[in-house]
Scaffold this motif. Structure first.
Motif, PDB file in Angstrom:
ATOM      1  N   PRO A  42       0.980  -1.164   0.133  1.00 57.98           N
ATOM      2  CA  PRO A  42      -0.002   0.235   0.036  1.00 57.98           C
ATOM      3  C   PRO A  42       0.823   1.270   0.101  1.00 57.98           C
ATOM      4  O   PRO A  42       1.755   1.365   0.874  1.00 57.98           O
ATOM      5  N   PRO A  44      -0.595   4.876  -1.287  1.00 59.26           N
ATOM      6  CA  PRO A  44      -1.563   5.477  -1.968  1.00 59.26           C
ATOM      7  C   PRO A  44      -1.128   6.733  -3.041  1.00 59.26           C
ATOM      8  O   PRO A  44      -1.664   6.721  -3.839  1.00 59.26           O
ATOM      9  N   PHE A  65      -6.367  -3.266  -1.507  1.00 57.45           N
ATOM     10  CA  PHE A  65      -5.997  -1.981  -0.835  1.00 57.45           C
ATOM     11  C   PHE A  65      -7.149  -0.750  -0.941  1.00 57.45           C
ATOM     12  O   PHE A  65      -7.131   0.139   0.114  1.00 57.45           O
ATOM     13  N   TYR A  66      -7.874  -0.844  -1.640  1.00 59.28           N
ATOM     14  CA  TYR A  66      -8.998   0.120  -1.888  1.00 59.28           C
ATOM     15  C   TYR A  66     -10.321  -0.276  -2.037  1.00 59.28           C
ATOM     16  O   TYR A  66     -10.614  -1.084  -2.737  1.00 59.28           O
ATOM     17  N   ARG A  72      -9.379   4.175   1.149  1.00 61.89           N
ATOM     18  CA  ARG A  72      -8.285   2.976   1.546  1.00 61.89           C
ATOM     19  C   ARG A  72      -8.951   2.133   2.829  1.00 61.89           C
ATOM     20  O   ARG A  72      -9.682   2.205   3.556  1.00 61.89           O
TER      21      ARG A  72
END
Length: 83
Positions: A42, A44, A65-66, A72
């Protein structure tokens, strides 16, 4: 839950978009290592850069991850510690 794209699929997506991981890193003042680490972890900020370069939302590339809304996901549950 869907699985994240593989490292090879992401790099191929960048190539199809006419760029490379090294180019994305250089254009954004990052090291290539940061880009390659983000392929499986992860990260972002870097996920946004890669997704923008490929032209696909980050939640499509990294669904683990999202959320579908792009928020998130929590990867580790916080538990109360015994005092």
């Amino acid at each position: 839950m869907s699985k994240n794209w593989t490292r090879q699929a992401i790099l191929f997506g960048l190539r199809q978009a006419g760029t490379t991981a090294a180019a994305v890193a250089q254009e954004n003042g990052l090291t290539s290592t940061a880009i390659y680490n983000a392929l499986e972890r992860p990260y972002p900020r870097v996920h946004d850069l890669i997704a923008e370069a490929i032209g696909i939302p980050r939640e499509t590339i990294w669904p683990q991850f999202y959320t579908a809304a792009g928020d998130r996901r929590r990867l580790i549950r916080k538990t109360a510690r015994a005092a």
